[in-house]
Enzyme design. Sequence first.
Site, PDB file in Angstrom:
ATOM      1  N   ASP A 153       0.848  -1.204   0.000  1.00  0.00           N
ATOM      2  CA  ASP A 153       0.000   0.000   0.000  1.00  0.00           C
ATOM      3  C   ASP A 153       0.879   1.249   0.000  1.00  0.00           C
ATOM      4  OD1 ASP A 153      -2.412   1.352  -0.098  1.00  0.00           O
ATOM      5  OD2 ASP A 153      -2.706   1.352   2.074  1.00  0.00           O
ATOM      6  N   LYS A 155       1.905   4.683  -0.964  1.00  0.00           N
ATOM      7  CA  LYS A 155       1.205   5.863  -1.510  1.00  0.00           C
ATOM      8  C   LYS A 155       1.677   7.083  -0.717  1.00  0.00           C
ATOM      9  CE  LYS A 155      -2.834   4.892   1.376  1.00  0.00           C
ATOM     10  NZ  LYS A 155      -4.274   4.765   1.442  1.00  0.00           N
ATOM     11  N   ASN A 158       1.327   7.519   3.079  1.00  0.00           N
ATOM     12  CA  ASN A 158       2.101   6.663   3.983  1.00  0.00           C
ATOM     13  C   ASN A 158       3.572   7.055   4.054  1.00  0.00           C
ATOM     14  OD1 ASN A 158      -0.111   5.206   4.718  1.00  0.00           O
ATOM     15  ND2 ASN A 158       0.141   3.644   3.144  1.00  0.00           N
ATOM     16  N   ASP A 174       2.161   2.635   8.035  1.00  0.00           N
ATOM     17  CA  ASP A 174       0.999   1.799   7.732  1.00  0.00           C
ATOM     18  C   ASP A 174       1.341   0.509   6.984  1.00  0.00           C
ATOM     19  OD1 ASP A 174      -1.446   0.723   7.555  1.00  0.00           O
ATOM     20  OD2 ASP A 174      -2.449   2.514   6.791  1.00  0.00           O
ATOM     21  N   THR A 194      -4.517   0.659  -2.775  1.00  0.00           N
ATOM     22  CA  THR A 194      -5.350   1.838  -2.956  1.00  0.00           C
ATOM     23  C   THR A 194      -5.493   2.091  -4.452  1.00  0.00           C
ATOM     24  OG1 THR A 194      -4.494   2.714  -0.883  1.00  0.00           O
ATOM     25  CG2 THR A 194      -5.505   4.299  -2.386  1.00  0.00           C
TER      26      THR A 194
END
Length: 367
Positions: A153, A155, A158, A174, A194
């Site tokens: 994840d 992105k 984060n 995260d 995401t």
Amino acid sequence: MGCINSKSSDGSALVPAGGLKSSDQKFEKAYKLGEELGTGAYSVVRAAIRLGDKKKVAVKIVTKSRLKKADEEALRHEVEVLQSLQHENIVALFDVFDEPQEMLLVLEYIDGGELFDRIVAKTYYNEKEARDLVSLLLRTVEHCHDKNIVHRDLKPENLLLVSKAQDSDIKLADFGFAARVKPGEESLTTACGTPGYVAPEILNKAPHGKPADMWSIGVIMYILMGGYPPFHDENKKKLYALIKNADYEFHADYWGNVSDEAKDLISKLLTLDTKKRFTVKQALQHSWITRADSELESRDLNSNLVALKRFNARKKLRAGIKTVVAINRWKNLIGGIKSDRESVEMIRPSECVAPDPADLAAEANRQ
Ligand code: ADE
């Protein structure tokens, strides 16, 4: 209830290998909760003070009643992964409290806010600054991949900055979707990530692994340099089709002044074939990453800062709406009313398409 203790940056305690360890200590006895820092589907992150030494921490609070078996598994993974990843650019896990209603992960508090907020506040931006960030992200992900851990994840949200004082140090946060892969294999099958940053093989429900992180780094690098995302459509199906076909381009209005070398690295990351997609080690050896500072400093990215500001403002708006929805869901949860999970998914605020150059020129003139 149970509690495990992990190594804190002040060296206070260590997580025992092998998962959660019971303890009689209650979270409220050791910490005082403060302001909200962020929200996720089943969790909220809040600031807190450790009562023993008044140290500020971040606490990820997960409501157990909402977790399905697979989510519980993911949470356990997150704890295990964070325990095994001790790195200066990865948010540290200090404690875990397994209380009757909630699981509480006590994390290192990161003071500098989100990376993109800092970039858009800049008045001067060039390829050296973008390269330094991408290089730091690559080295952090290299540490994870060397340990056969895939973040899944990656992105901008984060990527947190260590402090407000200086902007060169980021911390990756995260690890809620992180997982272990067998060395050399693409063995994961659970869809996660995401939209916009997610790799095509995940959308295709194909086995995936480390290359999925490299795709997300390609998306982040594209945004860092162009100021807008490579894949966008209001319609999720169409967005997924764009990603599955690697259907993106370097629009001349935004990419005309960006070096071919930077675009080459992005292309090597946004490659459909996972066998051909650059690994983290290949990316770290790319000429754009190893190029001399003085050369990259002369490649100006100021004109794309306006687009990045716009993208970031929309991202904030979306996060704000999600927070309101999440708070309402929490209220519903506390009040015992089942909330409608779909409502979160349906809120899809404004577009993040390549902005109209005329709009940007007008915006730039106003500043
Ligand atoms: N937001 C999410 N995680 C955080 C952390 N560890 N520190 C500060 N803000 C955060």
